[in-house]
Design a protein around this motif. Structure first.
Motif, PDB file in Angstrom:
ATOM      1  N   GLU A 250       0.823  -1.219   0.000  1.00 36.81           N
ATOM      2  CA  GLU A 250       0.000   0.000   0.000  1.00 36.81           C
ATOM      3  C   GLU A 250       0.854   1.265   0.000  1.00 36.81           C
ATOM      4  O   GLU A 250       0.330   2.361  -0.164  1.00 36.81           O
ATOM      5  CB  GLU A 250      -0.917   0.030   1.229  1.00 36.81           C
ATOM      6  CG  GLU A 250      -1.889  -1.124   1.312  1.00 36.81           C
ATOM      7  CD  GLU A 250      -1.338  -2.296   2.125  1.00 36.81           C
ATOM      8  OE1 GLU A 250      -2.127  -3.200   2.441  1.00 36.81           O
ATOM      9  OE2 GLU A 250      -0.128  -2.295   2.440  1.00 36.81           O
ATOM     10  N   GLY A 251       2.172   1.115   0.192  1.00 34.53           N
ATOM     11  CA  GLY A 251       3.069   2.259   0.136  1.00 34.53           C
ATOM     12  C   GLY A 251       3.521   2.733   1.498  1.00 34.53           C
ATOM     13  O   GLY A 251       3.236   2.128   2.536  1.00 34.53           O
ATOM     14  N   SER A 252       4.240   3.843   1.501  1.00 39.31           N
ATOM     15  CA  SER A 252       4.841   4.433   2.693  1.00 39.31           C
ATOM     16  C   SER A 252       4.630   5.937   2.640  1.00 39.31           C
ATOM     17  O   SER A 252       4.188   6.487   1.633  1.00 39.31           O
ATOM     18  CB  SER A 252       6.345   4.123   2.707  1.00 39.31           C
ATOM     19  OG  SER A 252       7.034   4.896   3.674  1.00 39.31           O
ATOM     20  N   ASP A 253       4.950   6.591   3.753  1.00 41.02           N
ATOM     21  CA  ASP A 253       5.160   8.032   3.685  1.00 41.02           C
ATOM     22  C   ASP A 253       6.585   8.273   3.204  1.00 41.02           C
ATOM     23  O   ASP A 253       7.443   7.392   3.310  1.00 41.02           O
ATOM     24  CB  ASP A 253       4.969   8.679   5.055  1.00 41.02           C
ATOM     25  CG  ASP A 253       6.011   8.199   6.061  1.00 41.02           C
ATOM     26  OD1 ASP A 253       7.011   8.910   6.280  1.00 41.02           O
ATOM     27  OD2 ASP A 253       5.839   7.094   6.630  1.00 41.02           O
ATOM     28  N   LEU A 254       6.832   9.443   2.652  1.00 43.50           N
ATOM     29  CA  LEU A 254       8.196   9.922   2.412  1.00 43.50           C
ATOM     30  C   LEU A 254       8.496  10.934   3.507  1.00 43.50           C
ATOM     31  O   LEU A 254       7.871  11.983   3.564  1.00 43.50           O
ATOM     32  CB  LEU A 254       8.318  10.583   1.034  1.00 43.50           C
ATOM     33  CG  LEU A 254       9.597  11.398   0.785  1.00 43.50           C
ATOM     34  CD1 LEU A 254      10.847  10.523   0.897  1.00 43.50           C
ATOM     35  CD2 LEU A 254       9.558  12.102  -0.567  1.00 43.50           C
ATOM     36  N   TRP A 255       9.422  10.589   4.409  1.00 47.66           N
ATOM     37  CA  TRP A 255       9.811  11.541   5.442  1.00 47.66           C
ATOM     38  C   TRP A 255      11.118  12.209   5.012  1.00 47.66           C
ATOM     39  O   TRP A 255      11.969  11.604   4.356  1.00 47.66           O
ATOM     40  CB  TRP A 255       9.959  10.873   6.811  1.00 47.66           C
ATOM     41  CG  TRP A 255      10.976   9.774   6.883  1.00 47.66           C
ATOM     42  CD1 TRP A 255      10.760   8.433   6.796  1.00 47.66           C
ATOM     43  CD2 TRP A 255      12.394   9.939   7.033  1.00 47.66           C
ATOM     44  NE1 TRP A 255      11.941   7.749   6.882  1.00 47.66           N
ATOM     45  CE2 TRP A 255      12.963   8.644   7.033  1.00 47.66           C
ATOM     46  CE3 TRP A 255      13.226  11.038   7.171  1.00 47.66           C
ATOM     47  CZ2 TRP A 255      14.334   8.423   7.165  1.00 47.66           C
ATOM     48  CZ3 TRP A 255      14.593  10.827   7.292  1.00 47.66           C
ATOM     49  CH2 TRP A 255      15.128   9.529   7.293  1.00 47.66           C
ATOM     50  N   VAL A 256      11.252  13.470   5.356  1.00 47.42           N
ATOM     51  CA  VAL A 256      12.444  14.255   5.015  1.00 47.42           C
ATOM     52  C   VAL A 256      12.848  15.063   6.242  1.00 47.42           C
ATOM     53  O   VAL A 256      12.032  15.807   6.792  1.00 47.42           O
ATOM     54  CB  VAL A 256      12.185  15.217   3.833  1.00 47.42           C
ATOM     55  CG1 VAL A 256      13.468  15.966   3.470  1.00 47.42           C
ATOM     56  CG2 VAL A 256      11.636  14.472   2.620  1.00 47.42           C
ATOM     57  N   ASP A 257      14.081  14.906   6.675  1.00 48.94           N
ATOM     58  CA  ASP A 257      14.621  15.757   7.736  1.00 48.94           C
ATOM     59  C   ASP A 257      15.451  16.857   7.082  1.00 48.94           C
ATOM     60  O   ASP A 257      16.195  16.604   6.126  1.00 48.94           O
ATOM     61  CB  ASP A 257      15.479  14.954   8.708  1.00 48.94           C
ATOM     62  CG  ASP A 257      14.642  14.037   9.585  1.00 48.94           C
ATOM     63  OD1 ASP A 257      13.446  14.327   9.763  1.00 48.94           O
ATOM     64  OD2 ASP A 257      15.177  13.025  10.078  1.00 48.94           O
ATOM     65  N   THR A 258      15.332  18.072   7.588  1.00 50.37           N
ATOM     66  CA  THR A 258      15.889  19.238   6.909  1.00 50.37           C
ATOM     67  C   THR A 258      16.743  20.099   7.833  1.00 50.37           C
ATOM     68  O   THR A 258      16.698  19.969   9.055  1.00 50.37           O
ATOM     69  CB  THR A 258      14.750  20.125   6.361  1.00 50.37           C
ATOM     70  OG1 THR A 258      14.112  20.807   7.456  1.00 50.37           O
ATOM     71  CG2 THR A 258      13.720  19.320   5.596  1.00 50.37           C
ATOM     72  N   MET A 259      17.493  20.990   7.214  1.00 49.87           N
ATOM     73  CA  MET A 259      18.214  22.048   7.918  1.00 49.87           C
ATOM     74  C   MET A 259      17.560  23.381   7.566  1.00 49.87           C
ATOM     75  O   MET A 259      17.313  23.655   6.390  1.00 49.87           O
ATOM     76  CB  MET A 259      19.686  22.079   7.502  1.00 49.87           C
ATOM     77  CG  MET A 259      20.456  20.815   7.820  1.00 49.87           C
ATOM     78  SD  MET A 259      22.220  20.923   7.338  1.00 49.87           S
ATOM     79  CE  MET A 259      22.078  20.824   5.544  1.00 49.87           C
TER      80      MET A 259
END
Length: 349
Positions: A250-259
């Motif tokens: 069913e898929g995933s979230d795309l998580w992104v950690d940022t500066m």
């Protein structure tokens, strides 16, 4: 500010106290999670650039947001936050509009990392790490290879009491949303209540909610199937090769950690120098090699030892594969509903 009250109320008092300490510092102040960059990164940055920087730690996005909102960003220069929180900082006018000419190493990023939906063109944030959330499991213990979120939420009798889920609002909800075919940024109340009911039912089958030690439970065999961020699953794989990671069908979230550079930073030049330093290929590669998370830096990933990808296959996911999943976004006022629903789930018998 009112839309964040549910996120930061408990941290606001602590935030004011921490700001009072940070505001006295004359050095560049960088706030990050513990262990999320090289232990000597600050020392090497200072030596290489002639700047004077110090690192302060935050445990959660909510904690640092409380401090930043209380101080209006003053006393901090660069903060590491997940992308929905970077989006909030920008919406509140606390994030610096980035001058790319001062960040030449931005050229090292994958093109895909410059079109992220929370910040197309990297106007106010620079991606540091990215990945998926899926199923981490003991391939030698589970009866069949799990391939659906429902394998976690409606486990077999043999797996009942041997599964864990993430406790953080967005990721707990995402498991139910994806299982039901909904957006990980869903705001429709009827759908959210459907997710709530599914997760209350799933709670009865869990060993625990666990954001930090789930991979250790897999290593010992206390758990056999867990919801996990891909990089954290890699910690378990490193201790037991029978541990595997899979993104459900069913898929995933795309998580992104940022500066993010704060608009009220009093050390802008040093702040730009710091984020540019981190985006250097060798410096950014440290994260992939040591915390086993993918970084959105093509030059860094191109230099990664192929044996690491053999050991930890999810490190080999391509930007195209990552961007096929829906990115977590700022929910605005709907975050209140998420927090309320998660509280109801945790309180349910």
């Amino acid at each position: 500010m009112t839309r964040l009250t549910n996120l930061i109320g408990v941290t606001l008092g602590a935030g004011l106290a921490a700001f009072a300490v940070a505001a006295q510092a004359e050095d560049l102040v960088v706030s990050n999670w513990d262990g999320y960059m090289a232990p000597d990164a600050i020392e090497k940055f200072n030596s290489a650039t002639g700047n004077s920087a110090e690192l302060v730690l935050h445990a959660t996005n909510e904690e640092i947001m409380g401090k930043l909102i209380a101080s209006k960003g003053k006393g901090y220069d660069v903060v590491f936050v997940s992308s929905p929180f970077a989006e909030i900082l920008n919406n509140l006018g606390l994030a610096e509009t980035l001058d790319h000419a001062k960040i030449p190493n931005i050229a090292n990023l994958y093109e895909d990392a410059t079109v992220l939906k929370h910040d197309p063109g990297n106007a106010f944030s620079l991606p540091y790490a990215w990945g998926t959330t899926g199923l981490c499991y003991r391939s030698d213990l589970v009866g069949k290879t799990p391939d659906s979120w429902m394998d976690l939420l409606e486990p077999s009798e043999a797996l009942t009491g041997k599964t864990t889920m993430l406790a953080t609002d967005r990721w707990m909800m995402a498991a139910g949303e994806l299982a039901l075919g909904y957006s990980v940024n869903e705001t429709d109340q009827a759908k959210l209540e459907e997710v709530r009911d599914l997760l209350i039912k799933a709670k009865k089958t869990l060993l625990a909610y666990d954001d930090t030690t789930f991979y250790s439970k897999l290593v010992t065999g206390e758990a056999e199937l867990v919801q996990a961020w891909d990089g954290w699953c890699n910690y378990g794989i490193g201790e037991n090769a029978d541990i595997k990671y899979i993104v459900p069908k069913e898929g995933s979230d795309l998580w992104v950690d940022t500066m993010v550079i704060l608009k009220n930073s009093e050390h802008k030049d040093a702040a730009y120098a710091f984020v540019n330093y981190i985006l250097d290929a060798a410096n950014h590669r440290w994260a992939a090699e040591n915390i086993l998370y993918k970084v959105p830096n093509k030059a860094a990933m191109d230099g990664l030892d192929p044996s690491l990808v053999e050991t930890y296959p999810n490190l080999g996911m391509t930007p195209d594969e990552l961007l096929a999943h829906e990115q977590l976004r700022d929910l605005g006022e709907a975050q209140r509903a998420y927090s309320r629903i998660v509280s109801e789930i945790k309180a349910a018998n």
